[in-house]
Design a protein around this motif. Sequence first.
Motif, PDB file in Angstrom:
ATOM      1  N   SER A 197       0.806  -1.218   0.000  1.00  0.00           N
ATOM      2  CA  SER A 197       0.000   0.000   0.000  1.00  0.00           C
ATOM      3  C   SER A 197       0.839   1.268   0.000  1.00  0.00           C
ATOM      4  N   PHE A 198       2.144   1.145   0.162  1.00  0.00           N
ATOM      5  CA  PHE A 198       2.952   2.333   0.404  1.00  0.00           C
ATOM      6  C   PHE A 198       3.978   2.569  -0.699  1.00  0.00           C
ATOM      7  N   VAL A 199       3.591   2.190  -1.906  1.00  0.00           N
ATOM      8  CA  VAL A 199       4.472   2.388  -3.053  1.00  0.00           C
ATOM      9  C   VAL A 199       4.491   3.872  -3.421  1.00  0.00           C
ATOM     10  N   ALA A 200       5.668   4.382  -3.703  1.00  0.00           N
ATOM     11  CA  ALA A 200       5.772   5.811  -4.062  1.00  0.00           C
ATOM     12  C   ALA A 200       5.019   6.083  -5.356  1.00  0.00           C
ATOM     13  N   GLY A 201       4.463   7.257  -5.422  1.00  0.00           N
ATOM     14  CA  GLY A 201       3.819   7.624  -6.674  1.00  0.00           C
ATOM     15  C   GLY A 201       2.361   7.986  -6.527  1.00  0.00           C
ATOM     16  N   GLY A 202       1.862   8.080  -5.274  1.00  0.00           N
ATOM     17  CA  GLY A 202       0.490   8.518  -5.070  1.00  0.00           C
ATOM     18  C   GLY A 202      -0.510   7.379  -5.049  1.00  0.00           C
ATOM     19  N   GLU A 203      -1.793   7.767  -4.940  1.00  0.00           N
ATOM     20  CA  GLU A 203      -2.849   6.790  -4.754  1.00  0.00           C
ATOM     21  C   GLU A 203      -3.025   5.877  -5.955  1.00  0.00           C
ATOM     22  N   SER A 204      -2.595   6.282  -7.112  1.00  0.00           N
ATOM     23  CA  SER A 204      -2.759   5.432  -8.282  1.00  0.00           C
ATOM     24  C   SER A 204      -1.968   4.143  -8.163  1.00  0.00           C
ATOM     25  N   HIS A 205      -1.033   4.113  -7.193  1.00  0.00           N
ATOM     26  CA  HIS A 205      -0.187   2.937  -7.024  1.00  0.00           C
ATOM     27  C   HIS A 205      -0.665   2.030  -5.884  1.00  0.00           C
ATOM     28  N   TYR A 206      -1.789   2.340  -5.299  1.00  0.00           N
ATOM     29  CA  TYR A 206      -2.335   1.437  -4.285  1.00  0.00           C
ATOM     30  C   TYR A 206      -2.749   0.118  -4.940  1.00  0.00           C
ATOM     31  N   ALA A 207      -2.618  -0.958  -4.180  1.00  0.00           N
ATOM     32  CA  ALA A 207      -3.046  -2.260  -4.685  1.00  0.00           C
ATOM     33  C   ALA A 207      -4.558  -2.274  -4.886  1.00  0.00           C
ATOM     34  N   ASN A 208      -5.020  -3.126  -5.790  1.00  0.00           N
ATOM     35  CA  ASN A 208      -6.462  -3.220  -6.044  1.00  0.00           C
ATOM     36  C   ASN A 208      -7.241  -3.522  -4.773  1.00  0.00           C
ATOM     37  N   GLU A 209      -6.657  -4.337  -3.892  1.00  0.00           N
ATOM     38  CA  GLU A 209      -7.348  -4.709  -2.651  1.00  0.00           C
ATOM     39  C   GLU A 209      -7.621  -3.512  -1.751  1.00  0.00           C
ATOM     40  N   ALA A 210      -6.877  -2.431  -1.929  1.00  0.00           N
ATOM     41  CA  ALA A 210      -7.082  -1.236  -1.105  1.00  0.00           C
ATOM     42  C   ALA A 210      -8.204  -0.360  -1.625  1.00  0.00           C
ATOM     43  N   VAL A 211      -8.480  -0.437  -2.931  1.00  0.00           N
ATOM     44  CA  VAL A 211      -9.426   0.499  -3.542  1.00  0.00           C
ATOM     45  C   VAL A 211     -10.642  -0.190  -4.150  1.00  0.00           C
ATOM     46  N   ASP A 212     -10.687  -1.519  -4.099  1.00  0.00           N
ATOM     47  CA  ASP A 212     -11.797  -2.247  -4.710  1.00  0.00           C
ATOM     48  C   ASP A 212     -12.249  -3.367  -3.765  1.00  0.00           C
ATOM     49  N   PHE A 213     -13.494  -3.278  -3.310  1.00  0.00           N
ATOM     50  CA  PHE A 213     -13.993  -4.260  -2.349  1.00  0.00           C
ATOM     51  C   PHE A 213     -14.037  -5.667  -2.937  1.00  0.00           C
ATOM     52  N   ASP A 214     -14.378  -5.780  -4.197  1.00  0.00           N
ATOM     53  CA  ASP A 214     -14.441  -7.109  -4.804  1.00  0.00           C
ATOM     54  C   ASP A 214     -13.065  -7.772  -4.810  1.00  0.00           C
ATOM     55  N   ALA A 215     -12.033  -6.989  -5.145  1.00  0.00           N
ATOM     56  CA  ALA A 215     -10.673  -7.526  -5.148  1.00  0.00           C
ATOM     57  C   ALA A 215     -10.240  -7.910  -3.731  1.00  0.00           C
ATOM     58  N   ALA A 216     -10.610  -7.067  -2.753  1.00  0.00           N
ATOM     59  CA  ALA A 216     -10.266  -7.363  -1.357  1.00  0.00           C
ATOM     60  C   ALA A 216     -10.958  -8.642  -0.896  1.00  0.00           C
ATOM     61  N   ARG A 217     -12.239  -8.777  -1.229  1.00  0.00           N
ATOM     62  CA  ARG A 217     -12.989  -9.985  -0.850  1.00  0.00           C
ATOM     63  C   ARG A 217     -12.372 -11.228  -1.491  1.00  0.00           C
TER      64      ARG A 217
END
Length: 323
Positions: free
Chosen positions: A14-34
């Motif tokens: 979750s802490f990759v440099a480069g802003g929110e566009s670099h967050y993992a799918n699991e952080a921004v998409d509930f289906d991916a997290a599930r």
Amino acid sequence: MSQKRTRRPNTIKSFVAGGESHYANEAVDFDAARDSFLRHCRVKNLSDQSLRYYSEGLKSLYEGLRELGVDRPLDVTEDHIDDLILARKDGGLSDAYVNSLLRGWRVFFRFLHEDGYIPANPTEKTRLIKAERRIIQTFTREQINKLLAVPDRTTFTGYRNFVLMLTLLETACRISEIEALKVTDIRWRERVMIVYGKGRKERQVPFQKTLEKHLKEYIAIRGLLDHDYVFVNIDNGPMKKRAMQDEIGKIGREANIKGVRCSPHTWRHTAAKLYIMNGGDVFSLQKILGHSTLQMVQTYVSLFGTDIAAQHRKYSPLEGLDR
């Protein structure tokens, strides 16, 4: 001002440099997290029942968060979780059910945090709510006899339902355990059943001569089939727990049972009550029931260690007075 220490995620997702566009799918998409969480559960070889529990709990979580305007796991806060708890309680759900949801949510967010998908666990400080302690409903001996008298034992389904209720009463098994019971799980010589409870834990549950007699007769009538499940429907397929629940509910209505829910779980509570009232000890009951701790068994003891009504008749403060 020093910041309170919390456990650091061991992986960097979750802490990759480069802003929110670099967050993992699991952080921004509930289906991916599930999907990642349920895959993790399957890798751990959790039972189908556990997978259904988590899946249904996450569905409730997503629906509630969307009502709050939250679309990403990354954005969930402790306040959101508190709002969900209040909403579920205000919606009429029991304290026990809310706690059941909370247990699943905590495991889900702990997974996302510890695997590095989200920087903080919003449920880290969330505790189960204080649930009111209700009297455990059980059948009386009179009600037991009424229920057992309902099935027409001259028919296959009637005798099957009769033996099903005997099995629930004698073994105190969960209905899911009875659903999964196979003929090969019965050790006739030792009079024990091998059942597989929560967490795929195997245990031996004893039974005595009366159930042995009826089980043997039922299995002989059942005959050889292309599967080994003990309880079957009229088409010879394995009987599902929903069908068992429906049959027991129907029997309760025919017996005109009032004041108590006619369900497989009430049979389980009744079996535990009678075991304690007949002088059984807590440690053997814990093993029979398949509980990992003594907490629930101690509840049975506190409620049913003595027949309160009988004891009150014997020691009534008022009846003993000279008037």
